[in-house]
Structure formats: structure tokens, C-alpha cells
Design an enzyme around this catalytic site. Sequence first.
Site, mmCIF file in Angstrom:
data_model
loop_
_atom_site.group_PDB
_atom_site.id
_atom_site.type_symbol
_atom_site.label_atom_id
_atom_site.label_comp_id
_atom_site.label_asym_id
_atom_site.label_seq_id
_atom_site.Cartn_x
_atom_site.Cartn_y
_atom_site.Cartn_z
ATOM 1 N N GLU A 198 25.998 123.927 -56.721
ATOM 2 C CA GLU A 198 26.091 123.802 -55.257
ATOM 3 C C GLU A 198 25.748 122.404 -54.743
ATOM 4 O OE1 GLU A 198 23.025 125.678 -52.609
ATOM 5 O OE2 GLU A 198 22.535 126.819 -54.403
ATOM 6 N N SER A 249 19.630 128.510 -45.825
ATOM 7 C CA SER A 249 18.579 129.531 -45.761
ATOM 8 C C SER A 249 17.248 128.855 -46.051
ATOM 9 C CB SER A 249 18.834 130.617 -46.807
ATOM 10 O OG SER A 249 20.109 131.149 -46.661
ATOM 11 N N SER A 252 16.984 121.892 -49.163
ATOM 12 C CA SER A 252 16.936 120.991 -50.317
ATOM 13 C C SER A 252 17.045 119.562 -49.828
ATOM 14 C CB SER A 252 18.112 121.262 -51.271
ATOM 15 O OG SER A 252 17.869 122.399 -52.050
ATOM 16 N N ARG A 264 17.433 115.779 -56.822
ATOM 17 C CA ARG A 264 16.823 116.671 -55.824
ATOM 18 C C ARG A 264 15.343 116.342 -55.806
ATOM 19 N NH1 ARG A 264 14.202 121.563 -55.126
ATOM 20 N NH2 ARG A 264 14.918 122.833 -53.362
HETATM 21 N N1 LIG Z 1 26.476 133.159 -37.704
HETATM 22 C C1 LIG Z 1 25.360 132.917 -38.424
HETATM 23 N N2 LIG Z 1 24.767 133.939 -39.087
HETATM 24 C C2 LIG Z 1 23.642 133.727 -39.802
HETATM 25 N N3 LIG Z 1 23.027 132.540 -39.899
HETATM 26 C C3 LIG Z 1 23.565 131.489 -39.250
HETATM 27 C C4 LIG Z 1 24.759 131.630 -38.497
HETATM 28 N N4 LIG Z 1 25.081 130.416 -37.996
HETATM 29 C C5 LIG Z 1 24.138 129.575 -38.383
HETATM 30 N N5 LIG Z 1 23.203 130.192 -39.152
HETATM 31 C C6 LIG Z 1 22.033 129.522 -39.718
HETATM 32 O O1 LIG Z 1 22.457 128.896 -40.894
HETATM 33 C C7 LIG Z 1 21.626 129.268 -41.989
HETATM 34 C C8 LIG Z 1 22.475 129.337 -43.227
HETATM 35 O O2 LIG Z 1 23.015 128.057 -43.450
HETATM 36 P P1 LIG Z 1 23.991 127.786 -44.654
HETATM 37 O O3 LIG Z 1 24.160 126.295 -44.719
HETATM 38 O O4 LIG Z 1 25.228 128.587 -44.513
HETATM 39 O O5 LIG Z 1 23.092 128.240 -45.857
HETATM 40 P P2 LIG Z 1 23.271 129.330 -47.027
HETATM 41 O O6 LIG Z 1 24.165 128.637 -48.007
HETATM 42 O O7 LIG Z 1 21.892 129.515 -47.529
HETATM 43 O O8 LIG Z 1 23.869 130.574 -46.474
HETATM 44 C C9 LIG Z 1 21.026 130.588 -41.595
HETATM 45 O O9 LIG Z 1 19.809 130.820 -42.256
HETATM 46 C C10 LIG Z 1 20.866 130.419 -40.104
HETATM 47 O O10 LIG Z 1 19.679 129.726 -39.799
HETATM 48 C C1 LIG Z 2 17.402 127.902 -53.581
HETATM 49 C C2 LIG Z 2 18.283 127.094 -52.634
HETATM 50 C C3 LIG Z 2 18.797 125.861 -53.348
HETATM 51 C C4 LIG Z 2 19.477 127.998 -52.260
HETATM 52 O O1 LIG Z 2 20.326 127.319 -51.331
HETATM 53 P P1 LIG Z 2 20.701 127.955 -49.877
HETATM 54 O O2 LIG Z 2 21.421 129.248 -50.130
HETATM 55 O O3 LIG Z 2 19.424 128.175 -49.129
HETATM 56 O O4 LIG Z 2 21.567 126.940 -49.217
HETATM 57 C C5 LIG Z 2 17.521 126.708 -51.338
HETATM 58 O O5 LIG Z 2 17.209 127.833 -50.623
HETATM 59 C C6 LIG Z 2 16.256 125.883 -51.568
HETATM 60 O O6 LIG Z 2 16.315 124.769 -51.977
HETATM 61 N N1 LIG Z 2 15.082 126.470 -51.245
HETATM 62 C C7 LIG Z 2 13.819 125.777 -51.261
HETATM 63 C C8 LIG Z 2 13.107 125.993 -52.552
HETATM 64 C C9 LIG Z 2 11.926 125.053 -52.664
HETATM 65 O O7 LIG Z 2 12.122 123.898 -53.084
HETATM 66 O O8 LIG Z 2 10.827 125.431 -52.273
#
Ligand SMILES: Nc1ncnc2c1ncn2[C@@H]1O[C@H](COP(=O)(O)OP(=O)(O)O)[C@@H](O)[C@H]1O
Ligand SMILES: CC(C)(COP(=O)(O)O)[C@@H](O)C(=O)NCCC(=O)O
Length: 434
Positions: A198, A249, A252, A264
Site C-alpha cells: 500500500e 483509519s 503512516s 516509513r
Molecule cells: N464516507 C466516509 N465513510 C467513512 N469514513 C470516511 C468517509 N469519508 C472520509 N472518511 C474518513 O476517512 C478515513 C479513511 O481514510 P482512507 O484514506 O480511506 O483510509 P483507509 O484506507 O484506512 O480506509 C475514515 O477513517 C474517516 O475518518
Molecule cells: C496499519 C495501517 C498501515 C493501515 O492503513 P490504513 O488502512 O489505516 O490506511 C495504518 O492504519 C497505520 O499505519 N496505523 C498506525 C500504526 C502505528 O504506527 O501505530
Amino acid sequence: MGPHATHSCKDCLGVRIMSGYQGGSSSSSGLNGAGDGEVPFKRSKRYRPYNRPSTVPRNPSLNQDQQVMSMPWFGMDIGGSLAKLVYFEPKDITPDEANAEVETLKNIRRYLTKNSAYGKTGHRDIHLQMDNVEVRGRKGSLHFIRFPTSEMGNFLELAKSKGMATLVTTVCATGGGAYKFEDAFQREVNMNLMKFDELDSLIRGILYIETNDPKECYYFADPTSENQCHKVPYDLSNPYPFLLVNIGSGVSVLAVHGPNTYKRITGTSLGGGTFLGLCCLLTGCNTFEEAIELATGGDNTRVDKLVKDIYGGDYEKMGLPGDLVASSFMGVCSFGQMNAKDKRANVSREDLARATLVTITNNIGSIARMCASNEKINNVVFVGNFLRVNPISMKLLAHAMDYWSKGTLKALFLEHEGYFGAVGCLLGFNGFVS
Ligand SMILES: Nc1ncnc2c1ncn2[C@@H]1O[C@H](COP(=O)(O)OP(=O)(O)O)[C@@H](O)[C@H]1O
Ligand SMILES: CC(C)(COP(=O)(O)O)[C@@H](O)C(=O)NCCC(=O)O
């Protein structure tokens, strides 16, 4: 104002998956994965695009990597919160290809490109669509679609019902879900996921989109002024080095020194998911859009304890202004103070949402500053869907970078926010032929 309109998506997903040319390539090598030295958006001299027409059946002697050139071309980033799907729509279809194209593919392509909502939670971000781009030697458009990762079951169900398995063998995928759901993809729709890292994909996607769109990158001038604050385009064509802060979520933080040279540095679990989770608990809201809307109407100073609440003004010796948050959320439980209960009773859902947003954002800003300073990097690029429809956080980050570095650090933002991983993994496979 933020760059994008607010969208809301609820309930289940109805993305229909397209399929189409059963193209292929006689590739014997050429996975352009992490760190293989290939600049992702430049075409290799050895590159020769080839699409087997849809009437040609799958050749069982071709391995998975060779089959992947079949259209449709998708890149999927299946994250902790959202699944991002980037679809490449070819616009240079030759008459021969059009004749050979199966009807299902035409229908599905029409469905994907003519609609902006798919079922109840699938959403296409039309304002982000990129036209006249080149992917693997083909000209076309990129479409950007998202749905909650929690709807993956429905997604697979629909893909199955549309006969996806008969048309596509392999989809480029990244994010934790590419691992978590790999078996389900195979089992439910007979699809192989070609997995890409990723963070490799994220960087590759950023470089590609930035190259294709000169307006992609911007910063905020006068971020603290309600009237004067405005977006200014920033030329990121010579980006290195830059600090990349991906706020999904979780968070990084990467130091990027070249297209394939990055590390990273750190991360934090206090990210976009935390904001949404806490906000739901504190306010009873149910969606990210609702949480941001609440925060927009709230005042965090009714919840937080500021430096001036403690010092009566600035903490001058250490350069801490009175308006700085000294302790997040402490304002609602001022120990020993007679009016703490009353104060809490007067705090609105909006205030709580705002305080949650400010808490999470300030923490990320603080980590980003420390990393930038340690790495001696001045440009800090913030991405991830936490910034979607979220000008409050972007402006806070812009101000924090500028203020605490005395103008040395620059906070930069990108229009495609959370889609870079999906784009990067779509580009991750290149059809090399020897
Ligand atoms: N429609 C949506 N539903 C849920 N989360 C959203 C939405 N739009 C923005 N977000 C925000 O974006 C975050 C997820 O970002 P994203 O870059 O897609 O990460 P991930 O790859 O972890 O899903 C969510 O945790 C929330 O804070
Ligand atoms: C595990 C992840 C790379 C997953 O990516 P995400 O789905 O959140 O975009 C990310 O949530 C992350 O880097 N979390 C923080 C972990 C830490 O360094 O404490």
C-alpha cells in the site's frame, strides 16, 4: 471552504463490476512492484501494449501475471474504513476491438461511467475524474469510486451476480483488505488479487496523478483568516524530499526521497478512524459526513482547556499563545471546580465533534512536525480520506506547520486525497513483453 462537496452514503453497496476485453499479454516478466527501479509513470522502451480481443478465450497456458492485462482495468485499495476502486475506461477502442467486445462489458462500462451512485453506499467522485490519461499505453479516463470496506460482502455478491468471474481473472489490489479478502475474492468470484504494497502504491499514485494534473497540489494561504484564506496551486514536479502523512483509519508517516526511495518513519493509531469512532460515541452521529457537519458548527474551546485558562494569557517564556489548546477535553472535567457539571451540561454535540476533530488533527500535526524536523524535510504532503470534505483539519494542519516552524515547513494537500493507493496499484502492473 473545502475543495469538495459533501457526499453521504448509507446502507449497502451496489457497485456492479464490469468486465470486457479478454486482453492478455505475452508477458514473461515485468511486475513493476515496489522498489524495482521503474519510474512508474514513464513508459518503458520494452513496453508494448497488447489487448487480446474479447472473443479470444482465456489461454490456460498463460500464468496469472500474464492474464492480468485483460480488461477491465481496476485498481483497488481496500483500507480499514473505505474501499477505493479506480476504473480505467479506455477511450481509444479500435473498431476491431469494439466488434470483438462482449456485450456485458459494454453494459457494465456504461453503468459505471454514467452513474454516480451504485446501490446505497457506492459513490463515484465525479469531480475527481481524470480524462485523456495514459495507462499501460492506452488512452482513456480514470474514474474514482468508493464504498465502505464493511460492504465488501455485498460487493462480492454483486460482482458474482454480474458474471464477473467469467470475464476477469485478476484485479490489482492493495491495502490490508487485499490480504484479508483475498480468499473471499477467489472463492466468491474466482478472481485473483494481484497484491501490491500500500505504501509503494501510494507514492506511485501520487507521482502519476501529480504528473498528469498540474492543479493536483495546493496549499492554503492565510489559513487562519476566515475571509482571506484561499487555496493556492503548488508545483510539485520536483517533489523530493517530502514528508508524506497518510491519514486513513490510522496514520503512516513516510520520508520520501525518490520514486522508489522512502522509509516509513512512524505512525499513530490515532487517525481518521479514531475521529469517527469517538465522534459517534460522543455525539451519536453515524457517518463521517455528519461528524464533519457537526464539527463545523461547534466550538472546541468550550470543551478543551486552553493555555490562557491556565496562565490567564500567553505562556510567553515558552512561546505558547493563550489560545493554544493546553489539554484536550479537560474543559469538561475541571477537577475541583464548582461549575464543571454545569459546563458539561452546556457543551453541545457540535462542540464535542469539533473538539474531537481538533484533538486528532493537532496530534497528527505535532507528529508530522517532529518527523519533518528530524528528517530535515520542509514540504509535508498530507493525504488520506480523513481530509475529505474536511477543510477544518486541512487549515489547522496548514497553520500548525507554518506557525511552529516559523514559516519553514509547508503543508501541502492533494485533490485526490484518498485515491492514490488505488491508482498506484492499478499502475503497478505493466505489460512488458520481451
Ligand atoms: N464516507 C466516509 N465513510 C467513512 N469514513 C470516511 C468517509 N469519508 C472520509 N472518511 C474518513 O476517512 C478515513 C479513511 O481514510 P482512507 O484514506 O480511506 O483510509 P483507509 O484506507 O484506512 O480506509 C475514515 O477513517 C474517516 O475518518
Ligand atoms: C496499519 C495501517 C498501515 C493501515 O492503513 P490504513 O488502512 O489505516 O490506511 C495504518 O492504519 C497505520 O499505519 N496505523 C498506525 C500504526 C502505528 O504506527 O501505530
